[in-house]
Design an enzyme around this catalytic site. Structure first.
Site, PDB file in Angstrom:
ATOM      1  N   LYS A 282       0.841  -1.203   0.000  1.00 51.91           N
ATOM      2  CA  LYS A 282       0.000   0.000   0.000  1.00 51.91           C
ATOM      3  C   LYS A 282       0.878   1.256   0.000  1.00 51.91           C
ATOM      4  O   LYS A 282       0.606   2.225  -0.706  1.00 51.91           O
ATOM      5  CB  LYS A 282      -0.954  -0.026   1.200  1.00 51.91           C
ATOM      6  CG  LYS A 282      -2.063  -1.060   1.017  1.00 51.91           C
ATOM      7  CD  LYS A 282      -2.764  -1.438   2.317  1.00 51.91           C
ATOM      8  CE  LYS A 282      -3.700  -2.631   2.075  1.00 51.91           C
ATOM      9  NZ  LYS A 282      -4.244  -3.222   3.299  1.00 51.91           N
TER      10      LYS A 282
ATOM     11  N   GLN B 194      -4.205  -1.854   9.748  1.00 55.77           N
ATOM     12  CA  GLN B 194      -4.111  -3.164   9.098  1.00 55.77           C
ATOM     13  C   GLN B 194      -4.746  -4.246   9.986  1.00 55.77           C
ATOM     14  O   GLN B 194      -4.410  -4.371  11.156  1.00 55.77           O
ATOM     15  CB  GLN B 194      -2.636  -3.488   8.798  1.00 55.77           C
ATOM     16  CG  GLN B 194      -2.444  -4.776   8.029  1.00 55.77           C
ATOM     17  CD  GLN B 194      -3.075  -4.765   6.632  1.00 55.77           C
ATOM     18  OE1 GLN B 194      -2.954  -3.796   5.893  1.00 55.77           O
ATOM     19  NE2 GLN B 194      -3.766  -5.840   6.279  1.00 55.77           N
TER      20      GLN B 194
ATOM     21  N   ASP C 184     -10.732   3.528   4.405  1.00 54.13           N
ATOM     22  CA  ASP C 184     -10.814   2.083   4.188  1.00 54.13           C
ATOM     23  C   ASP C 184     -12.213   1.558   4.545  1.00 54.13           C
ATOM     24  O   ASP C 184     -12.467   0.349   4.467  1.00 54.13           O
ATOM     25  CB  ASP C 184      -9.742   1.398   5.061  1.00 54.13           C
ATOM     26  CG  ASP C 184      -9.407  -0.006   4.588  1.00 54.13           C
ATOM     27  OD1 ASP C 184      -9.587  -0.287   3.388  1.00 54.13           O
ATOM     28  OD2 ASP C 184      -8.985  -0.828   5.417  1.00 54.13           O
TER      29      ASP C 184
END
Ligand code: NAP
Length: 285
Positions: free
Chosen positions: A53, A97, A120
């Site tokens: 990413k 994450q 996200d």
């Protein structure tokens, strides 16, 4: 007839090309779009994902700030880090994450991300807004699926979409997004009875199960559009590609389908957030 291959690499390349221009325009205004990634612990696949990413950000001229916390980090320490990022004006998106170590309250950590920086799509507020139809930053894999659908002009309205999987980051939000686009949606899960029969009625099949080669060609209606979000060990999708290829009207490959578009959606939503910051600065000056 052979199916149309829904080429995620091609879609992702086009998205990233347009993002490069938007990033340059923001830089001229003194704003460098920045995604902060937070990794807790030393899970090697998570480290690889975070690295990927970060690299993707840099390739289009964005900044990526990497915060790597030790596996002993407590929930309150993680919340403090997230709150610092929330109030940092140079950060436009925050990605925590998944998974975090088990002793951490992951839901509390996700919920701590401010809605403006939830690029996200992990907060319940973000999910709620997406479900209502005005979410700005949906979860990235559902956003990628919708992006592929739009790129290839797949007809959704009035169609029967069958989603296999109901996870908060994938099956549930993509079901809501398809519903908001006037599909008739059936969401299946591990308790669903007669799965093959339900799949056989689908005009659009979204596979989000996490089981390699799970959806069989013999279940699929002739001409159905098949979107495979699955990504299992050995680069294998949730769809049994060879048998589904024989029946599908259009199909995403794995790899090279939903995956590359997912990362480009994360970049896009961070750039969207940075552009909003630029707008606010303009209004206040
Ligand atoms: P998940 O949280 O494990 O959810 C799997 C879903 O599949 C659950 O809702 C489960 O039902 C359902 N399921 C399991 N067995 C089933 C069965 N026999 N019949 C029908 N439904 C069944 O997985 P996820 O995070 O949503 O991920 C799904 C897949 O997408 C994985 O392959 C993952 O690697 C991939 N993925 C890809 C991307 C990308 O960028 N391409 C991003 C995220 C995930 P229950 O709810 O009843 O347990």
């Amino acid at each position: 007839m052979e199916p149309l291959i829904l080429d995620g690499k091609r879609v992702a390349t086009e998205v990233k090309e347009s993002l490069r221009l938007r990033v340059s325009a923001l830089k001229e205004k003194g704003i460098v779009p920045c995604l902060a990634t937070v990794l807790v612990g030393d899970d090697s696949s998570s480290e690889t994902y975070v690295k990927m990413k970060g690299n993707a950000c840099r390739k289009i001229g964005m900044e990526s700030r990497r915060i790597h916390l030790p596996k002993e980090t407590t929930t309150s320490e993680l919340l403090r880090v997230i709150n610092e990022l929330n109030s940092d004006d140079d950060v436009h998106g925050i990605l925590l994450q998944h998974p975090v170590p088990k002793h951490i309250d992951e839901r509390a950590a996700f919920e701590a991300i401010s809605i403006e920086k939830d690029v996200d799509g992990v907060t319940s507020l973000g999910f709620g807004r997406t479900s209502f139809g005005f979410g700005e930053y949906p979860s990235c894999t559902p956003a990628a699926i919708m992006n592929i659908i739009d790129y290839y002009d797949v007809s959704v309205e009035g169609k029967h979409a069958v989603v296999i999987g109901r996870s908060p980051i994938l099956g549930k939000p993509v079901s809501m997004m398809l519903l908001n686009r006037n599909a008739t949606v059936t969401t299946c899960h591990s308790y669903t009875e007669n799965l093959a029969e339900i799949v056989s009625q689908a005009d659009i099949v979204v596979a989000a199960v996490g089981k390699p080669n799970f959806i069989k060609g013999e279940w699929v209606k002739e001409g159905a559009v098949i979107l495979d979000a699955g990504y299992n060990k050995g680069n294998i999708g949730d769809v049994d590609y060879d048998s589904c290829y024989e029946k599908a009207g259009a199909i995403t490959p794995v790899p090279g389908g939903v995956g590359p578009v997912t990362i480009s959606m994360l970049l896009k939503q961070t750039v969207d957030s940075a552009e909003k910051t630029a707008e606010l600065l303009k209004k206040s000056s």
